[in-house]
Scaffold this motif. Structure first.
Motif, PDB file in Angstrom:
ATOM      1  N   VAL A  73     -11.665   2.932  13.035  1.00 45.19           N
ATOM      2  CA  VAL A  73     -10.376   3.029  12.245  1.00 45.19           C
ATOM      3  C   VAL A  73      -9.590   1.756  12.033  1.00 45.19           C
ATOM      4  CG1 VAL A  73      -7.929   4.405  12.558  1.00 45.19           C
ATOM      5  CG2 VAL A  73     -10.121   5.256  13.879  1.00 45.19           C
ATOM      6  N   TYR A  74      -9.089   1.546  10.867  1.00 41.84           N
ATOM      7  CA  TYR A  74      -8.238   0.698  10.576  1.00 41.84           C
ATOM      8  C   TYR A  74      -7.231   1.089   9.539  1.00 41.84           C
ATOM      9  CZ  TYR A  74      -6.498  -3.483   8.180  1.00 41.84           C
ATOM     10  OH  TYR A  74      -5.635  -4.665   7.965  1.00 41.84           O
ATOM     11  N   ALA A  75      -5.925   0.803   9.939  1.00 39.69           N
ATOM     12  CA  ALA A  75      -4.718   1.140   9.233  1.00 39.69           C
ATOM     13  C   ALA A  75      -3.936  -0.048   9.078  1.00 39.69           C
ATOM     14  CB  ALA A  75      -4.061   2.415   9.660  1.00 39.69           C
ATOM     15  N   ILE A  76      -2.936  -0.325   8.067  1.00 41.27           N
ATOM     16  CA  ILE A  76      -2.070  -1.384   7.760  1.00 41.27           C
ATOM     17  C   ILE A  76      -0.942  -0.673   6.975  1.00 41.27           C
ATOM     18  CG2 ILE A  76      -3.305  -2.213   5.624  1.00 41.27           C
ATOM     19  CD1 ILE A  76      -2.386  -5.059   6.570  1.00 41.27           C
ATOM     20  N   ASP A  77       0.174  -1.228   7.607  1.00 42.72           N
ATOM     21  CA  ASP A  77       1.475  -0.977   6.852  1.00 42.72           C
ATOM     22  C   ASP A  77       1.882  -1.869   5.865  1.00 42.72           C
ATOM     23  OD1 ASP A  77       4.138  -0.760   6.154  1.00 42.72           O
ATOM     24  OD2 ASP A  77       4.812   0.258   8.280  1.00 42.72           O
ATOM     25  N   LEU A  78       1.664  -1.515   4.598  1.00 44.77           N
ATOM     26  CA  LEU A  78       1.930  -2.487   3.366  1.00 44.77           C
ATOM     27  C   LEU A  78       3.039  -3.116   3.219  1.00 44.77           C
ATOM     28  CD1 LEU A  78      -0.596  -1.016   0.786  1.00 44.77           C
ATOM     29  CD2 LEU A  78      -1.048  -2.336   2.689  1.00 44.77           C
ATOM     30  N   SER A  79       4.191  -2.632   4.075  1.00 45.98           N
ATOM     31  CA  SER A  79       5.398  -3.409   3.717  1.00 45.98           C
ATOM     32  C   SER A  79       5.720  -4.238   5.012  1.00 45.98           C
ATOM     33  CB  SER A  79       6.324  -2.219   3.857  1.00 45.98           C
ATOM     34  OG  SER A  79       6.459  -1.585   3.120  1.00 45.98           O
ATOM     35  N   THR A  80       5.389  -4.041   6.082  1.00 41.91           N
ATOM     36  CA  THR A  80       5.353  -4.886   7.274  1.00 41.91           C
ATOM     37  C   THR A  80       4.427  -5.676   7.726  1.00 41.91           C
ATOM     38  OG1 THR A  80       4.879  -3.045   8.963  1.00 41.91           O
ATOM     39  CG2 THR A  80       6.979  -3.281   8.263  1.00 41.91           C
ATOM     40  N   SER A 264     -16.075  10.597   6.439  1.00 41.86           N
ATOM     41  CA  SER A 264     -15.173   9.597   6.388  1.00 41.86           C
ATOM     42  C   SER A 264     -14.116   9.921   5.582  1.00 41.86           C
ATOM     43  CB  SER A 264     -15.895   8.171   5.933  1.00 41.86           C
ATOM     44  OG  SER A 264     -16.616   8.229   5.019  1.00 41.86           O
ATOM     45  N   ASP A 265     -12.959   9.101   5.612  1.00 40.14           N
ATOM     46  CA  ASP A 265     -11.868   9.278   4.557  1.00 40.14           C
ATOM     47  C   ASP A 265     -11.225   8.069   4.570  1.00 40.14           C
ATOM     48  OD1 ASP A 265     -10.452  10.692   2.795  1.00 40.14           O
ATOM     49  OD2 ASP A 265      -9.778  12.308   4.088  1.00 40.14           O
ATOM     50  N   ILE A 266     -10.841   7.504   3.315  1.00 38.69           N
ATOM     51  CA  ILE A 266      -9.976   6.296   3.070  1.00 38.69           C
ATOM     52  C   ILE A 266      -8.729   6.758   2.426  1.00 38.69           C
ATOM     53  CG2 ILE A 266     -12.049   4.753   3.804  1.00 38.69           C
ATOM     54  CD1 ILE A 266     -12.215   4.139   0.729  1.00 38.69           C
ATOM     55  N   GLY A 267      -7.834   6.175   2.439  1.00 40.01           N
ATOM     56  CA  GLY A 267      -6.849   6.616   1.574  1.00 40.01           C
ATOM     57  C   GLY A 267      -5.496   5.916   1.722  1.00 40.01           C
ATOM     58  N   ILE A 268      -4.389   6.058   0.827  1.00 39.96           N
ATOM     59  CA  ILE A 268      -3.193   5.522   1.070  1.00 39.96           C
ATOM     60  C   ILE A 268      -2.135   6.731   1.088  1.00 39.96           C
ATOM     61  CG2 ILE A 268      -1.292   4.252  -0.202  1.00 39.96           C
ATOM     62  CD1 ILE A 268      -3.093   2.491   0.048  1.00 39.96           C
ATOM     63  N   PHE A 269      -1.213   6.601   2.230  1.00 41.86           N
ATOM     64  CA  PHE A 269      -0.096   7.829   2.531  1.00 41.86           C
ATOM     65  C   PHE A 269       1.131   7.047   2.623  1.00 41.86           C
ATOM     66  CE2 PHE A 269      -2.098   7.341   6.527  1.00 41.86           C
ATOM     67  CZ  PHE A 269      -0.873   7.052   7.285  1.00 41.86           C
ATOM     68  N   HIS A 270       2.180   7.670   2.590  1.00 43.27           N
ATOM     69  CA  HIS A 270       3.719   7.146   2.826  1.00 43.27           C
ATOM     70  C   HIS A 270       4.297   7.602   3.868  1.00 43.27           C
ATOM     71  CE1 HIS A 270       2.318   6.183  -1.462  1.00 43.27           C
ATOM     72  NE2 HIS A 270       3.110   5.337  -1.381  1.00 43.27           N
ATOM     73  N   THR A 271       4.998   7.114   4.522  1.00 39.30           N
ATOM     74  CA  THR A 271       5.897   7.426   5.572  1.00 39.30           C
ATOM     75  C   THR A 271       7.189   7.961   5.089  1.00 39.30           C
ATOM     76  OG1 THR A 271       6.810   5.341   5.753  1.00 39.30           O
ATOM     77  CG2 THR A 271       5.243   5.460   7.222  1.00 39.30           C
ATOM     78  N   PRO A 272       7.890   8.547   5.959  1.00 32.96           N
ATOM     79  CA  PRO A 272       9.047   9.380   5.678  1.00 32.96           C
ATOM     80  C   PRO A 272      10.217   8.362   4.666  1.00 32.96           C
ATOM     81  CG  PRO A 272       8.561  10.426   7.674  1.00 32.96           C
ATOM     82  CD  PRO A 272       7.605   9.121   7.369  1.00 32.96           C
ATOM     83  N   ASP A 273      10.224   7.217   5.083  1.00 29.32           N
ATOM     84  CA  ASP A 273      11.004   6.212   4.465  1.00 29.32           C
ATOM     85  C   ASP A 273      10.435   5.534   3.326  1.00 29.32           C
ATOM     86  OD1 ASP A 273       9.263   4.466   5.902  1.00 29.32           O
ATOM     87  OD2 ASP A 273      10.906   3.465   6.773  1.00 29.32           O
ATOM     88  N   ARG A 275       7.292   3.825   3.016  1.00 26.21           N
ATOM     89  CA  ARG A 275       6.325   2.843   3.231  1.00 26.21           C
ATOM     90  C   ARG A 275       4.925   3.268   2.916  1.00 26.21           C
ATOM     91  NH1 ARG A 275       6.417   1.740   8.338  1.00 26.21           N
ATOM     92  NH2 ARG A 275       7.929   3.188   8.916  1.00 26.21           N
ATOM     93  N   ALA A 276       4.071   2.473   2.074  1.00 28.76           N
ATOM     94  CA  ALA A 276       2.691   2.860   2.030  1.00 28.76           C
ATOM     95  C   ALA A 276       1.753   2.442   3.159  1.00 28.76           C
ATOM     96  CB  ALA A 276       2.111   2.093   0.804  1.00 28.76           C
ATOM     97  N   ILE A 277       1.055   3.029   3.658  1.00 26.02           N
ATOM     98  CA  ILE A 277      -0.124   2.804   4.616  1.00 26.02           C
ATOM     99  C   ILE A 277      -1.277   3.146   4.145  1.00 26.02           C
ATOM    100  CG2 ILE A 277      -0.918   3.395   7.224  1.00 26.02           C
ATOM    101  CD1 ILE A 277       1.956   2.902   6.851  1.00 26.02           C
ATOM    102  N   ALA A 278      -2.316   1.975   4.252  1.00 28.40           N
ATOM    103  CA  ALA A 278      -3.608   1.936   3.768  1.00 28.40           C
ATOM    104  C   ALA A 278      -4.627   2.508   5.112  1.00 28.40           C
ATOM    105  CB  ALA A 278      -4.129   0.615   3.170  1.00 28.40           C
ATOM    106  N   ALA A 279      -5.393   3.213   5.242  1.00 29.43           N
ATOM    107  CA  ALA A 279      -5.915   3.600   6.278  1.00 29.43           C
ATOM    108  C   ALA A 279      -7.483   4.011   5.847  1.00 29.43           C
ATOM    109  CB  ALA A 279      -5.396   5.077   6.840  1.00 29.43           C
ATOM    110  N   ALA A 280      -8.342   3.758   6.847  1.00 28.70           N
ATOM    111  CA  ALA A 280      -9.796   3.967   6.579  1.00 28.70           C
ATOM    112  C   ALA A 280     -10.402   4.499   7.769  1.00 28.70           C
ATOM    113  CB  ALA A 280     -10.525   2.635   6.164  1.00 28.70           C
ATOM    114  N   ILE A 281     -11.070   5.501   7.923  1.00 24.69           N
ATOM    115  CA  ILE A 281     -11.223   6.486   9.124  1.00 24.69           C
ATOM    116  C   ILE A 281     -12.831   6.554   9.017  1.00 24.69           C
ATOM    117  CG2 ILE A 281     -11.105   8.324  10.702  1.00 24.69           C
ATOM    118  CD1 ILE A 281      -8.243   8.339   9.630  1.00 24.69           C
ATOM    119  N   TYR A 282     -13.830   6.362   9.909  1.00 26.06           N
ATOM    120  CA  TYR A 282     -15.134   6.586   9.805  1.00 26.06           C
ATOM    121  C   TYR A 282     -15.550   7.368  11.093  1.00 26.06           C
ATOM    122  CZ  TYR A 282     -15.324   4.089   5.467  1.00 26.06           C
ATOM    123  OH  TYR A 282     -15.023   3.354   4.073  1.00 26.06           O
TER     124      TYR A 282
END
Length: 340
Positions: A73-80, A264-273, A275-282
């Motif tokens: 798993v890897y995920a990053i908040d693209l704002s912070t 696997s699934d990799i994608g970009i999703f957004h928090t309620p406020d 912010r974009a989160i990039a995530a990769a799950i294998y």
């Protein structure tokens, strides 16, 4: 769980770790090499608390329990810039998630004027029709069309050209070696739950960074970026993976991958406020062995369900964790009903 390693660099790292441990800088370097190769969970040299110091990291680590197969798993908040990961620097089979990189390499060629989205390429099969690059790209991402992927892969110059583009983007831990037709034909020769194979593999961090760079417009024009993000937003595969862990308001754009004993699934999703989160799950394994899974249809279906469920639960935890929502519940959507 015993693990085998495939690939010269990985074998060398494993042999290094077979030497007696000494408390010096050299041993520390060896330990770091091993962590990057197999992940700290394999040899567990540090406590769980030390490895996963934040509540979100601890929760993701628990959800990514690899007792029945490796999970990265890897995920990053693209704002912070906040990151979270489990085995994020270990190699996993990309399967069809590699199609995002192939699409990006083609779009970079469009931006450079080497070809266009109206350029036509033949499907690589007897009697294959000619489709525009736009059609190939939309189908390879949203429907995971393998023939369309190989058409664009041939257009850019094959796997080596995609690897070159990725290196130019600063992403090293990505290795595309075969076209999709060959990959599918040779699938099942290696069990990804117990073997680390660098062929057609990448680390979750590498794929997360690829998504981040595409979303942030680092390598593609605004128009090309939008073409790829639109295709990912229209993905119809993997309804029980990332989509099942997110509300529709998260505006998920993603790409799935499936091979023997791996999902696997990799994608970009957004928090309620927003912010974009990039995530990769294998996720690999989730059943006792490849032999038992392949020999029992019900077990195979259950293992696939378990892999999808792992991805869904991890995605939901990432959404709540990055979004600051402490409630311990799953977020369901209508996409949770039905197959991939």
């Amino acid at each position: 769980m015993q693990m085998r390693i495939v690939g010269k660099a990985l074998i060398a790292a494993a042999l290094v770790m077979g030497a007696p441990a000494t408390v010096n800088a050299q041993a520390t370097d060896y330990a770091a090499q091993f962590d990057n190769t197999l992940g700290t969970e394999v040899r567990a040299p540090r406590s769980f608390e030390a490895r996963y110091e934040t509540p979100l990291a601890k929760q993701i680590a628990m959800l990514a329990d690899g007792s029945n197969g490796r999970i990265g798993v890897y995920a990053i908040d693209l704002s912070t810039g906040q990151e979270v990961g489990v085995l994020e620097d270990q190699f996993f089979p990309m399967a069809s998630t590699s199609k995002v990189a192939i699409a990006a390499a083609y779009l970079a060629g469009v931006d450079a004027g080497r070809w266009s989205m109206t350029s036509e390429f033949r499907l690589p099969r007897p009697g294959g029709a000619y489709l525009s690059a736009q059609q190939h790209l939309d189908l390879m991402i949203s429907k995971s069309c393998n023939a369309c992927t190989d058409a664009l892969l041939n257009a850019v110059g094959g796997p080596s050209a995609v690897n070159k583009w990725m290196r130019g983007a600063g992403i090293e831990d990505f290795h595309l070696t075969r076209d999709i037709a060959t990959l599918v034909r040779e699938d099942g020769r290696i069990d990804p739950a117990t073997v680390v194979d660098v062929k057609d593999s990448a680390t979750p961090r590498a794929m997360g960074q690829l998504l981040a760079g595409i979303y942030q417009g680092r390598w593609l024009s605004a128009q090309s970026r939008q073409v790829l993000m639109n295709a990912m937003a229209e993905t119809t595969t993997g309804k029980k993976r990332m989509p099942a862990g997110l509300p529709q308001s998260a505006s998920l754009a993603h790409k799935t991958g499936t091979l023997s004993r791996t999902a696997s699934d990799i994608g970009i999703f957004h928090t309620p406020d927003g912010r974009a989160i990039a995530a990769a799950i294998y996720v690999t394994g989730q059943s006792s062995s490849m032999a038992s899974e392949n020999g029992n249809r019900n077990l195979k279906l259950e293992a696939r369900r378990q892999r999808d469920s792992r991805i869904s639960s991890i995605t939901g935890a990432l959404y709540r964790g990055f979004g600051g929502q402490e409630q311990n519940r799953r977020v369901w959507t209508n996409a949770d009903v039905g197959g991939e």
